[in-house]
Design an enzyme around this catalytic site. Structure first.
Site, mmCIF file in Angstrom:
data_model
loop_
_atom_site.group_PDB
_atom_site.id
_atom_site.type_symbol
_atom_site.label_atom_id
_atom_site.label_comp_id
_atom_site.label_asym_id
_atom_site.label_seq_id
_atom_site.Cartn_x
_atom_site.Cartn_y
_atom_site.Cartn_z
ATOM 1 C CG HIS A 62 -0.169 0.068 2.531
ATOM 2 N ND1 HIS A 62 0.383 1.215 3.035
ATOM 3 C CD2 HIS A 62 0.141 -0.912 3.415
ATOM 4 C CE1 HIS A 62 0.990 0.961 4.181
ATOM 5 N NE2 HIS A 62 0.860 -0.335 4.438
ATOM 6 C CD GLU A 108 2.207 -4.979 8.457
ATOM 7 O OE1 GLU A 108 2.395 -6.210 8.342
ATOM 8 O OE2 GLU A 108 2.947 -4.136 7.947
#
Length: 204
Positions: free
Chosen positions: A6, A84
């Protein structure tokens, strides 16, 4: 298959451990995502199906990439398996604040060990234990069908996937990192042979 970390988030900009915290992209992160989309479009990448995590920064990045690819109808699947790594008590703290609390050496051990978790969080091994089964069950079979797959995720969930694809050892993978906006392109023959691997660092 294309793997993307990202774009820059507000916590990345502030040098904070992010983990499962959910900050949005910064202006720089938005531009990184748009640049990824431009790059993929210029390379002629058509996306058949996309995967991302349950976290805002990855979802925003994916949306901006697909917008640049002019593929608004691409099916998107969101799953927490691609989230994550959970940084536990470190999440939200700057690296300086964490070092002040636990000591720089211990914080570095948590960051760069494969199987040692920070307080209340996940080790990279624990992250891999949820990311890899999802990847092998839901994404790899699509590649054998010739589908063009886009995965937008996070530094540690991507490291888990790359460890498997590149046949890296745990000792090797802990020293590999990807900047925000990094592009990894894989062309595979079957499930066990990589024809080509291209890594494109963030542009600009």
């Amino acid at each position: 298959m294309v793997l993307i970390r990202h774009g820059e988030s507000e916590f990345n900009k502030q040098d904070r451990f992010t983990g499962l915290k959910n900050p949005p992209l910064t202006a720089t992160g938005i531009q990184e995502a748009i640049a990824v989309g431009h790059t993929l479009r210029n390379r002629g990448f058509d996306c058949d199906i996309a995967f991302t995590s349950k976290l805002k920064r990855a979802q925003q990045t994916l949306f901006l990439i697909l917008k640049e690819l002019h593929t608004a109808s691409t099916p998107i699947f969101e799953d927490a398996a691609l989230n994550e790594r959970d940084y536990g008590e470190l999440a939200g703290l700057t690296r300086t604040a964490a070092a002040d609390r636990w000591g720089a050496a211990r914080v570095q051990l948590w960051r760069r060990s494969y199987d040692i978790a920070p307080p209340g969080g996940e080790s990279l091994a624990m992250t891999a234990a949820r990311t890899l089964p999802f990847f092998e069950r839901n994404i790899l079979p699509l590649l054998t069908e010739g589908r063009r797959v886009l995965v937008v995720a996070h530094g540690n969930s991507l490291r888990s996937i790359v460890m498997s694809l590149d046949r890296r050892t745990p000792d090797e993978i802990v020293n590999i990192s990807f900047a925000t906006g990094t592009i990894l392109i894989y062309r595979l023959i079957g499930l066990d042979q990589i024809l080509e691997r291209i890594e494109i660092p963030p542009l600009g």
